[in-house]
Write an enzyme that holds these catalytic residues in place. Structure first.
Site, PDB file in Angstrom:
ATOM      1  CB  ALA A  35      49.054  43.613  29.827  1.00 51.63           C
ATOM      2  CG  ASP A  55      35.553  39.180  27.453  1.00 51.47           C
ATOM      3  OD1 ASP A  55      35.946  39.094  28.634  1.00 51.47           O
ATOM      4  OD2 ASP A  55      34.485  39.728  27.135  1.00 51.47           O
ATOM      5  CE1 TYR A  67      37.887  47.187  40.995  1.00 49.33           C
ATOM      6  CE2 TYR A  67      38.099  47.768  43.317  1.00 49.33           C
ATOM      7  CZ  TYR A  67      38.674  47.540  42.077  1.00 49.33           C
ATOM      8  OH  TYR A  67      40.037  47.659  41.922  1.00 49.33           O
ATOM      9  CB  ALA A 114      34.778  41.357  41.796  1.00 51.24           C
ATOM     10  CE  LYS A 115      40.136  44.204  41.495  1.00 52.44           C
ATOM     11  NZ  LYS A 115      41.067  43.570  40.507  1.00 52.44           N
TER      12      LYS A 115
END
Length: 327
Positions: free
Chosen positions: A92, A141, A234, A237-238
């Site tokens: 964030a 992390d 990517y 992963a999504k």
């Protein structure tokens, strides 16, 4: 003229005036009888109002049509709907995560802003506090299990609970399939998918004990349709985040924990600035809305999913993408 004088001379299909009058009086009596039969305890739930009162309360709209009267219960502003809630938003310090944190704080939550380093998290906190919100910063992390466990241990010790978890942390890497190395693949899945898993594990036990909690995982439109640019790591992963969301939702629902996901399209953030001009133009050309999304639009979608208005929603992935992909 006899009995015919008591009737209207009208086209075929229109009932005599006296017949219409009898029907209306009958309906009014039926409505009054129904109102009397419903006990006062339940009458307010059904909002039963005699017909005559309904008609008298109708007001013409600006367009000239007739609208129903205002209900007894008037909706109130949702601006403080998350008051006293403790929300953790990962990743964030910038981009969509910062926008999500700002909207949740605006609606009353105390937002714990996470980033891998403390500086961007503290910058986001300063902005939120400057707008009158409550926030604090923490660095860890999400891909490192021990760091996540330690961080949530501190959060629970200080605040006593986590009401809302937003798994937003992620990275971008716009490369075609042949350029994805094993290291790139591992790093992408570690941050997006393993990171979401780590944070869910860290809060689940306390949410189960309280039988209350809201988790929103940030996926992507790429996780639903694939990515025409490439980015297989990517996309994988999504897509994995959507699967994680559904599986965890099935497990957590009996404990009154809502787990859902959001699949954003392309938004105007630092991440999109890494795209080439041609790549960005090509992507925008495929968006029916004809523009990039605004970060606060994701923030409002998240705010809905963590509100009481979404209490019966489990395992869903809400698409916020300008129409670029429709389920």
């Amino acid at each position: 003229m006899g009995t015919s004088s008591r009737r209207l001379i009208s086209p075929r299909g229109i009932a005599p005036a006296c017949s219409v009058s009898r029907v209306m009086r009958s309906k009014q009596r039926s409505t009054r009888d129904l109102t009397r039969r419903i006990s006062p305890r339940y009458r307010r739930f059904w909002n039963v109002v005699p017909l005559a009162r309904r008609v008298s309360n109708c007001k013409p709209s600006a367009a000239g049509s007739t609208l129903a009267s205002t209900p007894e219960k008037v909706m109130t502003s949702n601006r403080r709907e998350l008051s006293d809630k403790i929300a953790v938003v990962t990743g964030a310090g910038r981009g969509l995560g910062r926008a999500i944190a700002s909207v949740l704080a605006e609606r009353g939550a105390h937002v714990i802003v996470n980033d891998r380093s403390l500086e961007p998290a503290e910058e986001a906190v300063e902005i939120i506090r400057g707008q009158g919100g409550q926030a604090s910063a923490i660095a860890f992390d999400v891909s490192q299990t021990t760091e996540v466990e330690a961080a949530f241990g501190r959060i629970l010790a200080e605040h006593g609970r986590v009401d809302i978890l937003i798994n937003n942390a992620g990275i971008g890497d716009f490369v075609p399939f042949p350029e994805i190395t094993s290291e790139k693949w591992d790093r992408m899945l570690d941050i997006h998918l393993k990171g979401s898993f780590n944070c869910c594990q860290a809060v689940l036990a306390s949410m189960k004990a309280r039988k209350s909690g809201k988790i929103v995982n940030i996926s992507s439109v790429a996780g639903k349709r694939g990515d025409f640019i490439g980015n297989a790591h990517y996309t994988a992963a999504k897509a994995g985040i959507i699967g994680l969301t559904k599986s965890l939702a099935l497990y957590a629902a009996p404990f009154e924990i809502n787990v859902n996901a959001i699949a954003p399209g392309l938004f105007a953030t630092e991440l999109t600035s890494e795209m080439s001009a041609d790549m960005k133009a090509t992507t925008i050309s495929r968006i029916p809305a004809g523009r990039l999304g605004r970060p606060e639009e994701i923030g409002r979608a998240v705010a809905f999913l963590v509100s009481d208005d979404a209490s019966y929603i489990f395992g869903e992935t809400l698409s916020v993408n300008g129409g670029s992909y429709m389920d």
